[in-house]
Design a protein around this motif. Sequence first.
Motif, short mmCIF file in Angstrom:
data_model
loop_
_atom_site.label_atom_id
_atom_site.label_comp_id
_atom_site.label_asym_id
_atom_site.label_seq_id
_atom_site.Cartn_x
_atom_site.Cartn_y
_atom_site.Cartn_z
N PRO A 163 0.92 -1.39 -0.17
CA PRO A 163 -0.13 -0.03 -0.32
C PRO A 163 1.54 1.37 -0.01
O PRO A 163 1.96 1.59 0.25
CB PRO A 163 -0.68 -0.22 0.92
N VAL A 164 -0.10 2.54 -0.30
CA VAL A 164 0.71 3.28 -0.37
C VAL A 164 0.63 4.46 1.17
O VAL A 164 -1.08 4.27 1.53
CB VAL A 164 0.56 4.68 -1.63
N SER A 165 1.07 4.84 2.28
CA SER A 165 0.67 5.22 3.33
C SER A 165 0.03 6.27 3.11
O SER A 165 0.62 7.68 2.36
CB SER A 165 1.92 4.82 4.32
N PRO A 166 -0.71 6.36 3.95
CA PRO A 166 -1.37 7.70 3.98
C PRO A 166 -0.10 9.27 4.24
O PRO A 166 0.11 9.14 4.74
CB PRO A 166 -2.79 8.02 5.22
N HIS A 167 -0.60 10.07 3.77
CA HIS A 167 0.06 10.94 3.53
C HIS A 167 -0.72 12.02 2.96
O HIS A 167 -1.31 12.43 2.31
CB HIS A 167 1.71 11.27 2.87
N SER A 168 -0.52 13.44 3.22
CA SER A 168 -1.00 15.10 2.27
C SER A 168 0.51 14.93 1.30
O SER A 168 1.08 15.23 1.70
CB SER A 168 -1.29 15.68 3.15
N GLU A 169 0.12 15.89 0.67
CA GLU A 169 1.18 15.94 -1.01
C GLU A 169 1.54 16.72 -0.05
O GLU A 169 1.41 17.87 -0.06
CB GLU A 169 -0.05 16.35 -2.07
N GLN A 170 3.12 16.45 -1.02
CA GLN A 170 4.35 17.21 0.67
C GLN A 170 4.06 18.72 1.04
O GLN A 170 4.63 19.20 1.59
CB GLN A 170 4.38 18.51 -1.55
N ALA A 171 3.41 17.52 2.45
CA ALA A 171 3.45 17.80 3.78
C ALA A 171 4.67 18.13 4.56
O ALA A 171 4.53 18.56 5.14
CB ALA A 171 1.97 16.69 4.13
N TYR A 172 5.49 17.14 3.79
CA TYR A 172 7.06 17.62 4.29
C TYR A 172 7.33 19.49 4.11
O TYR A 172 9.46 19.16 4.62
CB TYR A 172 7.58 16.37 3.78
N LEU A 173 7.22 19.72 3.54
CA LEU A 173 8.05 20.91 2.58
C LEU A 173 6.60 21.83 3.73
O LEU A 173 6.09 22.15 4.31
CB LEU A 173 7.44 21.51 1.16
N TYR A 174 7.94 22.55 4.27
CA TYR A 174 7.12 24.69 4.35
C TYR A 174 6.02 25.14 3.95
O TYR A 174 5.03 25.30 4.61
CB TYR A 174 8.21 26.06 4.75
N GLN A 175 6.39 25.14 2.52
CA GLN A 175 4.84 25.12 2.36
C GLN A 175 3.95 24.70 1.55
O GLN A 175 4.70 23.18 0.26
CB GLN A 175 5.15 26.58 0.95
N VAL A 176 2.46 24.01 1.35
CA VAL A 176 2.33 22.91 1.46
C VAL A 176 0.99 23.16 -0.09
O VAL A 176 0.20 24.02 0.00
CB VAL A 176 1.64 21.91 2.17
N PRO A 177 1.10 22.29 -1.16
CA PRO A 177 0.32 22.16 -1.83
C PRO A 177 -1.89 22.22 -1.70
O PRO A 177 -1.47 21.62 -0.25
CB PRO A 177 0.11 21.17 -2.51
N ARG A 178 -2.37 23.22 -1.62
CA ARG A 178 -3.59 23.43 -1.12
C ARG A 178 -4.56 22.52 -1.86
O ARG A 178 -5.48 21.68 -0.80
CB ARG A 178 -4.33 24.82 -1.16
N PHE A 179 -4.65 21.53 -2.56
CA PHE A 179 -5.58 20.87 -3.70
C PHE A 179 -4.13 19.62 -3.89
O PHE A 179 -3.20 20.15 -4.79
CB PHE A 179 -5.76 21.82 -4.09
N CYS A 180 -4.96 19.01 -4.80
CA CYS A 180 -3.80 18.02 -5.36
C CYS A 180 -5.48 17.36 -6.28
O CYS A 180 -7.07 17.51 -5.52
CB CYS A 180 -3.56 16.94 -4.51
N GLY A 181 -5.13 16.52 -7.56
CA GLY A 181 -6.16 16.00 -7.70
C GLY A 181 -5.83 14.66 -8.57
O GLY A 181 -4.18 14.57 -8.76
N PHE A 182 -6.77 13.87 -8.73
CA PHE A 182 -5.88 12.38 -9.58
C PHE A 182 -6.85 11.91 -10.95
O PHE A 182 -7.95 12.24 -10.20
CB PHE A 182 -6.37 11.41 -8.19
N VAL A 183 -6.30 11.30 -11.86
CA VAL A 183 -7.79 10.34 -12.41
C VAL A 183 -6.82 9.56 -12.50
O VAL A 183 -5.89 8.99 -12.78
CB VAL A 183 -7.33 11.92 -14.18
N CYS A 184 -7.67 8.64 -13.17
CA CYS A 184 -7.81 7.34 -13.49
C CYS A 184 -8.21 7.04 -14.93
O CYS A 184 -8.63 7.11 -15.85
CB CYS A 184 -9.12 6.27 -12.91
N MET A 185 -6.81 6.77 -15.83
CA MET A 185 -6.60 6.82 -17.02
C MET A 185 -7.10 4.92 -16.81
O MET A 185 -7.31 4.21 -18.16
CB MET A 185 -5.74 7.09 -17.75
N ARG A 186 -6.01 3.42 -16.26
CA ARG A 186 -6.58 2.43 -16.32
C ARG A 186 -6.66 2.34 -15.46
O ARG A 186 -5.84 2.23 -14.46
CB ARG A 186 -5.75 2.31 -16.96
#
Length: 343
Positions: A102-125
């Motif tokens: 599994p991929v362990s739960p995390h907020s995207e780039q939470a390891y940075l001082y400034q963090v993306p406010r949103f993220c998006g995912f798309v399923c192509m297959r």
Amino acid sequence: MAVWGWLSLAVCQVEAASAIPVVHRSQGPEAAGSMLASVGAVLIKGEVPTSKEFENLAMSAWQAAGHPGLGLGNYNKVGTVQRPMLSEGIYDVAAGAPAHLPVSPHSEQAYLYQVPRFCGFVCMRAADTGGELQLFDNVLLGTELRNLTDKLAKLGLTYFRVMGDQVHSANWSYATGMWQDRFGTTSWPEAKRLASLDEMMGGKPGAELGPWLQGTVILNWTVPAVTWINMTSNSHEKTKPAKAVLQSILDSHKSVNYGTGIPALHSTWGDGSEFEEWELAAFRAAVTRSLWVSVKLEEGDVVVVDNWHYAHGRLPYEGPRKHAALISDRFPRQVQQQQEACV
């Protein structure tokens, strides 16, 4: 390397009901933005989009959710792990964890001082079996961690990245790459200077670069872990700010790094002390209890997520699976002192 018991927790937990609101692409960005603003995530149905269509769907949703003008972020420009790019600003999510883990739960780039406010995912297959996208409530996580949340607020988190050296560890193959490439120089003093000035990574103190094992180098920096987010009701009226834990602890800790040899990633308390085993166990248990939704995306599905409100992960899968991701621009998270100054 041993992988601690997150796998058993991930696959044995009761799967959450799909609470994520669904809209169709034909309903327009206002419908998606309304759901994103009120709930913090939205699933947009439709045919498999092109990369540009995916970008427009995600950006129009978060802009309609109350962030007009918020643009697309560049993952590889600032982060410490280089993801394969499918097109400009669109990244292959397969980097890192093998399919059977599994991929362990995390907020995207939470390891940075400034963090993306949103993220998006798309399923192509979609995968033949498994591969569910999981979302975890960071506000609930803060409650579940109890006293550990207070410790996180006090100490923050320190993150470590090991990189190769083009001369002394030229066989380094992890996606953190070579320090010469990361800093754009072959001068060690200049690289150390640039690290110390990297406010995106560690705020004003920047990051520290030093020698490490077997000719590698190590980069470390400290960031806050607890932030405040404005929760929004269905009527879009702001409610009292809520405390959320924004972290990349479990997918960065050396005990869960993938591959063999020197662990490329690690995380500790902000004072440099290692997590004790009972603390890691408490993190894993609290994260499991914070599971909000587990959903297997269908081809063409686009999910846009408030990256501060929800962490994300993935269950193991079999068969080909092709998902892509993007992020918004970044902001400094709201820490307690900033919040208190605003009330």
